[in-house]
Design a protein around this motif. Structure first.
Motif, mmCIF file in Angstrom:
data_model
loop_
_atom_site.group_PDB
_atom_site.id
_atom_site.type_symbol
_atom_site.label_atom_id
_atom_site.label_comp_id
_atom_site.label_asym_id
_atom_site.label_seq_id
_atom_site.Cartn_x
_atom_site.Cartn_y
_atom_site.Cartn_z
ATOM 1 N N ALA A 124 -5.971 21.497 35.148
ATOM 2 C CA ALA A 124 -5.170 20.533 35.912
ATOM 3 C C ALA A 124 -3.669 20.635 35.676
ATOM 4 O O ALA A 124 -2.921 19.761 36.103
ATOM 5 N N GLY A 125 -3.213 21.679 35.009
ATOM 6 C CA GLY A 125 -1.787 21.819 34.784
ATOM 7 C C GLY A 125 -1.278 20.864 33.720
ATOM 8 O O GLY A 125 -2.052 20.169 33.059
ATOM 9 N N GLU A 126 0.052 20.811 33.580
ATOM 10 C CA GLU A 126 0.637 19.989 32.530
ATOM 11 C C GLU A 126 0.281 18.514 32.677
ATOM 12 O O GLU A 126 0.104 17.797 31.684
ATOM 13 N N GLY A 127 0.145 18.061 33.929
ATOM 14 C CA GLY A 127 -0.204 16.662 34.143
ATOM 15 C C GLY A 127 -1.585 16.299 33.622
ATOM 16 O O GLY A 127 -1.859 15.125 33.315
ATOM 17 N N GLY A 128 -2.457 17.274 33.508
ATOM 18 C CA GLY A 128 -3.810 17.012 33.025
ATOM 19 C C GLY A 128 -3.932 17.007 31.518
ATOM 20 O O GLY A 128 -4.996 16.677 30.972
ATOM 21 N N LEU A 129 -2.855 17.377 30.839
ATOM 22 C CA LEU A 129 -2.884 17.405 29.380
ATOM 23 C C LEU A 129 -2.366 16.089 28.823
ATOM 24 O O LEU A 129 -1.163 15.823 28.812
ATOM 25 N N THR A 130 -3.274 15.250 28.386
ATOM 26 C CA THR A 130 -2.923 13.984 27.745
ATOM 27 C C THR A 130 -3.723 13.870 26.453
ATOM 28 O O THR A 130 -4.773 14.498 26.303
ATOM 29 N N PHE A 131 -3.235 13.065 25.533
ATOM 30 C CA PHE A 131 -3.952 12.893 24.276
ATOM 31 C C PHE A 131 -5.263 12.133 24.510
ATOM 32 O O PHE A 131 -6.226 12.312 23.766
ATOM 33 N N ALA A 166 4.572 44.112 29.456
ATOM 34 C CA ALA A 166 4.671 43.526 30.795
ATOM 35 C C ALA A 166 3.290 43.177 31.338
ATOM 36 O O ALA A 166 3.074 42.082 31.876
ATOM 37 N N LEU A 167 2.347 44.098 31.203
ATOM 38 C CA LEU A 167 0.996 43.845 31.710
ATOM 39 C C LEU A 167 0.292 42.745 30.920
ATOM 40 O O LEU A 167 -0.447 41.941 31.487
ATOM 41 N N GLY A 168 0.517 42.722 29.607
ATOM 42 C CA GLY A 168 -0.094 41.667 28.799
ATOM 43 C C GLY A 168 0.366 40.286 29.236
ATOM 44 O O GLY A 168 -0.439 39.359 29.380
ATOM 45 N N LEU A 169 1.673 40.147 29.480
ATOM 46 C CA LEU A 169 2.214 38.870 29.931
ATOM 47 C C LEU A 169 1.783 38.568 31.363
ATOM 48 O O LEU A 169 1.468 37.422 31.702
ATOM 49 N N TYR A 170 1.763 39.600 32.210
ATOM 50 C CA TYR A 170 1.329 39.426 33.604
ATOM 51 C C TYR A 170 -0.102 38.889 33.647
ATOM 52 O O TYR A 170 -0.405 37.930 34.372
ATOM 53 N N ASP A 171 -0.989 39.503 32.865
ATOM 54 C CA ASP A 171 -2.390 39.086 32.864
ATOM 55 C C ASP A 171 -2.548 37.671 32.312
ATOM 56 O O ASP A 171 -3.337 36.882 32.827
ATOM 57 N N ALA A 172 -1.796 37.355 31.245
ATOM 58 C CA ALA A 172 -1.894 36.016 30.655
ATOM 59 C C ALA A 172 -1.425 34.950 31.642
ATOM 60 O O ALA A 172 -2.051 33.898 31.789
ATOM 61 N N ILE A 173 -0.326 35.228 32.343
ATOM 62 C CA ILE A 173 0.198 34.270 33.319
ATOM 63 C C ILE A 173 -0.716 34.161 34.532
ATOM 64 O O ILE A 173 -0.878 33.084 35.110
ATOM 65 N N GLU A 174 -1.333 35.272 34.911
ATOM 66 C CA GLU A 174 -2.259 35.237 36.045
ATOM 67 C C GLU A 174 -3.449 34.333 35.750
ATOM 68 O O GLU A 174 -3.901 33.572 36.612
ATOM 69 N N VAL A 175 -3.969 34.389 34.528
ATOM 70 C CA VAL A 175 -5.105 33.558 34.134
ATOM 71 C C VAL A 175 -4.675 32.118 33.872
ATOM 72 O O VAL A 175 -5.423 31.174 34.134
ATOM 73 N N HIS A 176 -3.472 31.950 33.349
ATOM 74 C CA HIS A 176 -2.958 30.618 32.982
ATOM 75 C C HIS A 176 -1.622 30.391 33.710
ATOM 76 O O HIS A 176 -0.545 30.534 33.097
ATOM 77 N N PRO A 177 -1.625 30.042 34.994
ATOM 78 C CA PRO A 177 -0.383 29.920 35.781
ATOM 79 C C PRO A 177 0.658 28.979 35.187
ATOM 80 O O PRO A 177 1.864 29.199 35.358
ATOM 81 N N TRP A 178 0.231 27.934 34.502
ATOM 82 C CA TRP A 178 1.165 26.984 33.898
ATOM 83 C C TRP A 178 2.040 27.644 32.833
ATOM 84 O O TRP A 178 3.126 27.148 32.497
ATOM 85 N N LEU A 179 1.575 28.783 32.312
ATOM 86 C CA LEU A 179 2.300 29.468 31.256
ATOM 87 C C LEU A 179 3.675 29.935 31.726
ATOM 88 O O LEU A 179 4.636 29.962 30.947
ATOM 89 N N ALA A 180 3.795 30.301 32.999
ATOM 90 C CA ALA A 180 5.069 30.789 33.530
ATOM 91 C C ALA A 180 6.159 29.724 33.408
ATOM 92 O O ALA A 180 7.294 30.017 33.016
ATOM 93 N N VAL A 181 5.822 28.490 33.736
ATOM 94 C CA VAL A 181 6.799 27.401 33.656
ATOM 95 C C VAL A 181 7.210 27.153 32.209
ATOM 96 O O VAL A 181 8.393 26.957 31.904
ATOM 97 N N GLN A 182 6.248 27.174 31.306
ATOM 98 C CA GLN A 182 6.555 26.928 29.897
ATOM 99 C C GLN A 182 7.449 28.017 29.319
ATOM 100 O O GLN A 182 8.387 27.740 28.577
#
Length: 236
Positions: A31-38, A94-110
């Motif tokens: 759910a993205g950053e909004g879905g992360l609550t304690f 580059a590919l390692g970061l590309y793959d990580a961001i592809e699986v976890h799209p919220w990572l790009a913003v962070q």
């Protein structure tokens, strides 16, 4: 009664910072950053918020920890491949970061946030160091290291983030839609543009339709490396 028993069993599992970060990543993916609550974390971990605060002070620290864990994993996978040359090393990062961001799209913003607001954070430093060492090994003059590494890093994170955002938007189109259909529709729109106003856009419409995101990403990395080694940028 069965539910209470299962919850009691879950509570007996040791609660660690690593486990909290693992579940945080799952919530962010869903759910993205909004879905992360304690509260959501506590429910998923079958514990109280107080137990989580013992390991993580706040949401900001948790986001940093989740980002750090994924980036560390991406760079460790790159190290395991033992690149044979600086170009191979940069391509692997580059590919390692590309793959990580592809699986976890919220990572790009962070990553973009850390890079612009707190470049002294461990995550930013780890990526910068991994890319920078390879840039230096390419033979780029030392007075151009910062400029060259920054340009390459901005491209990697920006292009990977854009591709991840495109994928998320594509999934939001609903059933019956596909990337191929979207690109075909966009290409036809480009081809129908006024030839006097948009001669270039019309000329590359077919290339846009047929392109592969991953190959395009790597081609961009190669293009930057070619320019970097042919005529290194000056920081003066």
């Amino acid at each position: 009664m069965a539910t209470r028993t299962r919850r009691a069993e879950r509570r007996e599992e040791p609660l660690s910072r690593e486990r909290i970060v693992e579940v945080a990543v799952e919530l962010l993916d869903a759910a993205g950053e909004g879905g992360l609550t304690f509260r959501a974390l506590a429910e998923r971990l079958a514990t109280g918020p107080g137990a989580i605060y013992w390991h993580v002070a706040n949401k900001s620290e948790l986001l940093d920890a989740a980002t750090d864990a994924l980036v560390a994993g991406a760079l460790e996978a790159r190290d395991a491949r033992s690149p044979k040359s600086p170009r191979d090393g940069i391509r692997a990062v580059a590919l390692g970061l590309y793959d990580a961001i592809e699986v976890h799209p919220w990572l790009a913003v962070q990553l973009a946030t850390q890079l612009s607001r707190s470049p002294w954070q461990p995550v930013t430093l780890r990526i910068f160091e991994s890319v920078g060492r390879q840039v230096g090994a390419l033979g780029v003059p030392e007075n151009s290291w910062f400029t060259a590494t920054s340009a390459l890093l901005h491209y990697i994170l920006g292009a990977a983030g854009q591709n991840a955002a495109n994928a998320v938007s594509g999934r939001a189109l609903g059933p019956g839609s596909s990337r191929a259909q979207f690109l075909d529709d966009a290409s036809k729109t480009w081809e129908a543009l006024d030839p006097d106003d948009y001669p270039f856009t019309r000329a590359v419409a077919a290339q846009m339709r047929d392109h592969d995101d991953r190959e395009q990403f790597l081609a961009g990395v190669a293009l930057i490396l070619t320019g970097m080694t042919a005529a290194p940028p000056s920081s003066a």
